[in-house]
Design an enzyme around this catalytic site. Structure first.
Site, mmCIF file in Angstrom:
data_model
loop_
_atom_site.group_PDB
_atom_site.id
_atom_site.type_symbol
_atom_site.label_atom_id
_atom_site.label_comp_id
_atom_site.label_asym_id
_atom_site.label_seq_id
_atom_site.Cartn_x
_atom_site.Cartn_y
_atom_site.Cartn_z
ATOM 1 N N ASP A 1 0.806 -1.274 -0.154
ATOM 2 C CA ASP A 1 -0.014 -0.285 0.275
ATOM 3 C C ASP A 1 0.741 1.422 -0.209
ATOM 4 O O ASP A 1 2.201 0.999 0.606
ATOM 5 C CB ASP A 1 -1.099 -0.034 1.064
ATOM 6 C CG ASP A 1 -0.134 -0.425 2.349
ATOM 7 O OD1 ASP A 1 0.620 -0.878 2.499
ATOM 8 O OD2 ASP A 1 -0.711 0.757 3.229
ATOM 9 N N GLU A 2 0.386 2.302 -0.322
ATOM 10 C CA GLU A 2 0.957 3.601 -0.202
ATOM 11 C C GLU A 2 2.051 3.613 -0.622
ATOM 12 O O GLU A 2 2.769 4.692 -0.193
ATOM 13 C CB GLU A 2 0.309 4.088 1.233
ATOM 14 C CG GLU A 2 -0.369 4.153 1.570
ATOM 15 C CD GLU A 2 -0.612 4.884 2.832
ATOM 16 O OE1 GLU A 2 -2.078 5.021 2.839
ATOM 17 O OE2 GLU A 2 -0.378 4.052 4.121
ATOM 18 N N LEU A 3 2.573 3.732 -2.122
ATOM 19 C CA LEU A 3 3.900 3.724 -2.369
ATOM 20 C C LEU A 3 3.825 4.951 -2.936
ATOM 21 O O LEU A 3 3.424 4.981 -3.496
ATOM 22 C CB LEU A 3 4.473 2.819 -3.762
ATOM 23 C CG LEU A 3 6.075 2.696 -3.552
ATOM 24 C CD1 LEU A 3 7.280 2.657 -2.325
ATOM 25 C CD2 LEU A 3 6.510 1.498 -5.072
#
Ligand SMILES: *[C@@H]1O[C@H](CO)[C@@H](O)[C@H](O)[C@H]1NC(C)=O
Ligand SMILES: *[C@@H]1O[C@H](CO)[C@@H](O)[C@H](O)[C@H]1NC(C)=O
Ligand SMILES: *[C@@H]1O[C@H](CO)[C@@H](O)[C@H](O)[C@H]1NC(C)=O
Ligand SMILES: *[C@@H]1O[C@H](CO)[C@@H](O)[C@H](O)[C@H]1NC(C)=O
Ligand SMILES: *[C@@H]1O[C@H](CO)[C@@H](O)[C@H](O)[C@H]1NC(C)=O
Ligand SMILES: *[C@@H]1O[C@H](CO)[C@@H](O)[C@H](O)[C@H]1NC(C)=O
Ligand SMILES: *[C@@H]1O[C@H](CO)[C@@H](O)[C@H](O)[C@H]1NC(C)=O
Ligand SMILES: *[C@@H]1O[C@H](CO)[C@@H](O)[C@H](O)[C@H]1NC(C)=O
Ligand SMILES: *[C@@H]1O[C@H](CO)[C@@H](O)[C@H](O)[C@H]1NC(C)=O
Ligand SMILES: *[C@@H]1O[C@H](CO)[C@@H](O)[C@H](O)[C@H]1NC(C)=O
Ligand SMILES: *[C@@H]1O[C@H](CO)[C@@H](O)[C@H](O)[C@H]1NC(C)=O
Length: 589
Positions: A352-354
């Site tokens: 997630d959320e790279l």
């Protein structure tokens, strides 16, 4: 005149009659009104053999069906006789006498519990993928006091035993226990195969006792997954024996770690309760804590200002074009995955959320351009999927991996969604399996205010009233209103394996864990086991039906050692008119 008063009285009695408060509600249930007492001499058999139980029994071998069932029996009888519930909160004041059986008028007894398992367990039973183990059971109790529990798997036996517990109450006289509901006939099975709780042990430290207690509560709620978000940029508490520096340097304090022995004990404890512990190592973002031991692998650790580089401080991501990272992951997975695989069919590799900006700081990449990053990320994920497959594990990833980065996955990879209903639809329409943790409904940390500090000199009014990003709090009613397959066709819904409530731990630890998770997690548990619609009418279940059961269920969890939060004031639970605490219709209520 007299006649009409009699009619009113009859209606009142009908309204006041006790609810059969089983949580989650079984697929079908019929009950009667004969009271039976039960004591610890009840004769219990499993496939014909007597079950001799002691309280606190734990299986040595968590693939031995008889041991698993003995553990379930031990817990069920402990729940009835050691932590039984006197249901005073759920009955009108001074009325319990009419509910409780008279102990001195030759009452009848529950004499036997006959457990039959109709198929042999296999190794898959104890490390199943979603839907691979049949958790159904049937439970009957005759007015003559004979109980029968039938299930296909030992896991189904465990589910049925948890229902059996909920038929009984403790008597106010003390040493007596009873059910008012004989004869009972229940048929039950889950709607979804994956019914989980995500516990984040990286943002704040949790002693293992809190994890054990959470596994207990998960199993009471007939949920079957504990997703342990084991590492993040803030801390790395999970010991990796071949690289001890990772945890000793990455943990918040060198001794605040989970050893290999801790992990295995938790995995076994979970399997014994029909719960699969799924370990997540979040990557390639959310991994800054590794820079304490392996700075050469990480970019953007604690980069400033954090919001250009990640979603919350401290930042830190893997370098995406580094053979050192590859070598490290070989070593990490060769250490961890053989310890995961005996107890789980899955490994969660995050994703997630790279933030693309991180790769601007990476000398091996030097840009945030998605056409450069996409192939690197595809290679990174494919290598990890191959590592998991080599250890007989299917992978979970967060939804950004396929949806933001267009990464192609294996056909057994499951995607965990969190950003909303449209993500689920997009993924299942591509033939991808999904579990859901929609943050608008199932993020249980939300709505308790901002934990970031604002700069000195910042006017209070700028950020007043300091809401967090996912405000408001998710009341159990909101949790209950969400079914991950709500807007899908039956065909699409087949790819929705279930879901997880998530408790991210920026402002949670062992002190508030229970009140944040329970009974709101129970609300999701019922949606995932029973669905939130009445199977007969197809209509949403009424809160007037659900809330008394949830109130009683909370009391039972409390008695069994989980400090679940109250659902309502006792006035509402004692009311002899179920509409008493209902809101006027319309917005604002
Ligand atoms: C118990 O149920 C039976 C059958 O429905 C009914 O005839 C009887 O009146 C009930 N007894 C009580 C005490 O409610
Ligand atoms: C993988 O796990 C399944 C289910 O437990 C088992 O049947 C199978 O033999 C395993 N395969 C390998 C290669 O270990
Ligand atoms: C439960 O009963 C139903 C109806 O008789 C039957 O179809 C089902 O196979 C039973 N399930 C179990 C686990 O015995
Ligand atoms: C990337 O960094 C730039 C500043 O260099 C910033 O303006 C932009 O918002 C950042 N992008 C993200 C997604 O944070
Ligand atoms: C990755 O690194 C190699 C050298 O190690 C370099 O040749 C290649 O251009 C890099 N790839 C990207 C996309 O920067
Ligand atoms: C990429 O970096 C540039 C600055 O080099 C920035 O303006 C842009 O917003 C960044 N894009 C993303 C998606 O972060
Ligand atoms: C993914 O595919 C979509 C649609 O084809 C495209 O708009 C987007 O830019 C792609 N993203 C990346 C990171 O390649
Ligand atoms: C999934 O992929 C494996 C390996 O590539 C293949 O053997 C299998 O047939 C595929 N299964 C489905 C349902 O496509
Ligand atoms: C789901 O369906 C409901 C009712 O039909 C609708 O109000 C809602 O907008 C839908 N949600 C999505 C994300 O499509
Ligand atoms: C039933 O619940 C769904 C999902 O929350 C919602 O979209 C729908 O409006 C509800 N139906 C009624 C009649 O309240
Ligand atoms: C229950 O309460 C509602 C609202 O106060 C009232 O209208 C109704 O008459 C009550 N029903 C009974 C049976 O007392």
């Amino acid at each position: 005149m007299l006649l009409s008063r009699e009619i009113v009285t009859t209606i009142l009695l009908a309204v006041a009659s006790p609810v059969v408060a089983i949580w989650p509600i079984p697929t079908s249930i019929t009950t009667g009104n004969t009271s039976l007492l039960i004591n610890q001499n009840i004769a219990i058999t499993y496939n014909g053999a007597p079950v001799v139980y002691t309280y606190g029994y734990e299986p040595d071998d968590v693939q031995d069906s008889a041991q698993i069932v003995e553990g379930g029996v031990s817990r069920a009888l402990s729940a009835i006789f050691q932590t039984g519930l006197v249901p005073w909160k759920l009955h009108p004041k001074n009325s319990l006498d009419s509910f409780e059986p008279d102990l001195y008028s030759g009452p009848k007894w529950v004499t036997s519990l006959t457990i039959k398992q109709t198929s042999q367990d296999t190794t898959t039973t104890f490390r199943p993928k979603a839907g691979e183990v049949d958790e159904s059971y049937n439970l009957t109790l005759s007015t003559a006091g004979a109980a029968t529990l039938t299930a296909v798997s030992s896991t189904g036996v465990l589910r049925g035993l948890e229902t059996f517990v909920q038929l009984f109450y403790e008597h106010t006289d003390g040493n007596a226990w009873y059910t008012p509901y004989a004869p009972v006939s229940i048929q039950d099975k889950p709607k979804y195969g994956h019914r989980g709780v995500l516990m984040d042990v990286a943002r704040n430290w949790y002693d293992v006792k809190h994890i054990y207690r959470t596994i207990d509560a998960i199993s009471w709620n007939k949920m079957n997954r504990l997703h342990l978000h084991a590492t993040d940029s803030q801390s790395w508490p999970l010991e990796i024996p071949s690289m001890p520096e990772v945890a000793t340097k990455g943990a918040y304090r060198s001794d605040l770690t989970y050893g290999a022995d801790d992990l295995e004990a938790l995995q076994k404890y979970a399997v014994a309760r029909g719960v699969e512990l799924i370990v997540e190592i979040d990557m390639p973002g959310h991994i800054g804590s590794l820079s304490w031991s392996h700075p050469e692998l990480i970019v953007a650790y604690d980069a400033f200002p954090y919001f250009w580089w990640c979603a919350e401080p401290p930042c830190g991501a893997f370098k995406l074009n580094s053979s050192d990272v590859d070598n490290f992951l070989d070593k990490l997975f060769d250490d961890l995955l053989p310890r995961v695989a005996p107890y789980s069919a899955y490994f969660h590799m995050g994703g997630d959320e790279l933030n693309a900006n991180d790769s601007r700081l990476d000398p091996g990449v030097g840009t945030n351009a998605s056409d450069v990053l996409q192939p690197l990320l595809q290679k990174f994920v494919s290598a990890n999927l191959a590592r998991a497959a080599a250890h007989n594990l299917s992978a979970f990833v967060w939804e950004e991996i396929p949806l933001t980065w267009n990464v192609t996955l294996n056909n057994d990879t499951v995607v965990q969604t969190w950003l909303g209903d449209s993500s689920i639809k997009t993924l299942v329409d591509q033939g991808i399996k999904v579990i859901d943790s929609n943050y608008n409904y199932w993020y249980l940390d939300c709505g308790r205010g901002q934990w970031l500090n604002f700069a000195n000199g910042e006017a209070y009014s700028t950020y007043y009233p300091f809401n967090d990003w996912c405000d408001p709090a998710k009341n159990w009613r909101l949790v209950y209103s969400h079914d991950p397959a709500n807007n899908l066709t039956d065909e699409e819904a087949k790819l929705v394996l279930g879901g997880e409530v998530a408790l991210w731990s920026e402002t949670a630890d062992g002190t508030n864990l229970d009140t944040l998770l329970w009974p709101r997690g129970s609300a999701a548990g019922e949606v995932l086991w029973s669905g939130n619609k009445d199977p007969l009418t197809g209509q949403n279940r009424s809160q007037l039906d659900v809330s008394p059961r949830l109130n009683e269920w909370r009391e039972r969890m409390l008695r069994r050692g989980v400090t679940a939060a109250p659902v309502q004031m006792v006035w509402c639970t004692q009311a002899d008119n179920s509409t008493e605490c209902s809101a006027p219709a319309g917005p604002g209520y």
